[in-house]
Enzyme design. Sequence first.
Site, short mmCIF file in Angstrom:
data_model
loop_
_atom_site.label_atom_id
_atom_site.label_comp_id
_atom_site.label_asym_id
_atom_site.label_seq_id
_atom_site.Cartn_x
_atom_site.Cartn_y
_atom_site.Cartn_z
CG ASP A 1 -3.88 -9.08 -2.99
OD1 ASP A 1 -4.38 -10.13 -2.56
OD2 ASP A 1 -4.54 -8.07 -3.29
CD GLU B 1 -5.49 -13.10 -3.71
OE1 GLU B 1 -5.07 -12.32 -4.57
OE2 GLU B 1 -6.61 -13.01 -3.20
CB CYS C 1 -5.43 -6.22 11.27
SG CYS C 1 -4.47 -4.75 11.69
CB CYS D 1 -3.15 -5.93 15.72
SG CYS D 1 -4.86 -6.10 15.18
CB CYS E 1 -7.70 -3.14 12.25
SG CYS E 1 -7.63 -4.36 13.57
CB CYS F 1 -4.97 -2.23 16.39
SG CYS F 1 -4.60 -2.36 14.62
CG ASP G 1 -5.91 -4.25 -3.77
OD1 ASP G 1 -6.78 -5.04 -3.35
OD2 ASP G 1 -6.09 -3.46 -4.72
ZN LIG Z 1 -5.35 -4.39 13.80
#
Ligand SMILES: [Zn+2]
Length: 305
Positions: free
Chosen positions: A63, A153, A206, A209, A225, A228, A235
């Site tokens: 990234d 990326e 995320c 999840c 997130c 979750c 990064d």
């Molecule tokens: Zn999550």
Amino acid sequence: MREDTRRLRRMIRTGRARIRYATVSCRAGRWTITVTVEAADLHPARQHPPRPDTDSSGWVGVDRGLTALIVAADTTGRQVERVGDAPRPLRTALPRLRRLSRHVSRKQRGSRNRAEAVARLGRAHLRVANVRRHFLHEVANRLVKTHDRLVLEDLYTAGMLRNRRLAAAISDAGWADLARIIGYQQRWRGGQAISAPRWYPSTRMCSACRTVGPALPLSVRIFACDECGHTADRDVNAAINLAVWAEHHHAQTRDPEVRGPVTNASREDGPGQRPRAGETSPDDGGTPPPRTSVTAGTPEKGGVS
Ligand SMILES: [Zn+2]
């Protein structure tokens, strides 16, 4: 010639490399010779071992970070590489170049002082270009030596994030050049380099999840997130998501047609120029010479040092 030519001379002597062209040029008062060499394939011992087509593992996401030049992570969430900042000469390059060009404009036209100021500015530009190229090769080398599968990326997405900590000299064209260098180095080593599609929300997703949240403002350094509660460095989170994308889309990425801009190396570095003259010995490895430039001050597009 700036770099040690021992390795090149040994390869020529033993028939593992052949000089195709030599170009003599003068830039900013420095004479250079650029040698284009057809060299042998990298020794298998220095190449990444081949993976079977069914193996979708081993991907590392790279990234273009907000707080670092690059952050790399694998699918397990481990950060494997972080290149924080460009070397000092690059970071201080812009103010210095601006100062030098001001000096030029203050001197009288046609004067000897002006000619000297112009020469100083030219040398400074050349030095920045050399430091920059060296730095990008170093970063690329570090990544391709240890990881045979890299997913970067998208160039466009990366361009949207302005990293103010890095000199513009490195952050603007830097990422595209880095991707190009990684692309051909990885081919040379028998590894893979691909880029994730533009629409892939690597920053907003995320990594725990896979819920895609709202866009993150540039000021937000920690991903959190809502679904979750997972938190991670912004990064690193994005780099993990890139690796996960590559693992899931591995089947499609086997086709070089859909590999994306990473593999679109310039013609000089392209696969057509790939050396085919036997094999190198293990101690020939280290630098990738589809073209081996043994000079300082070769034009940006030309040599690969
Ligand atoms: Zn999550």
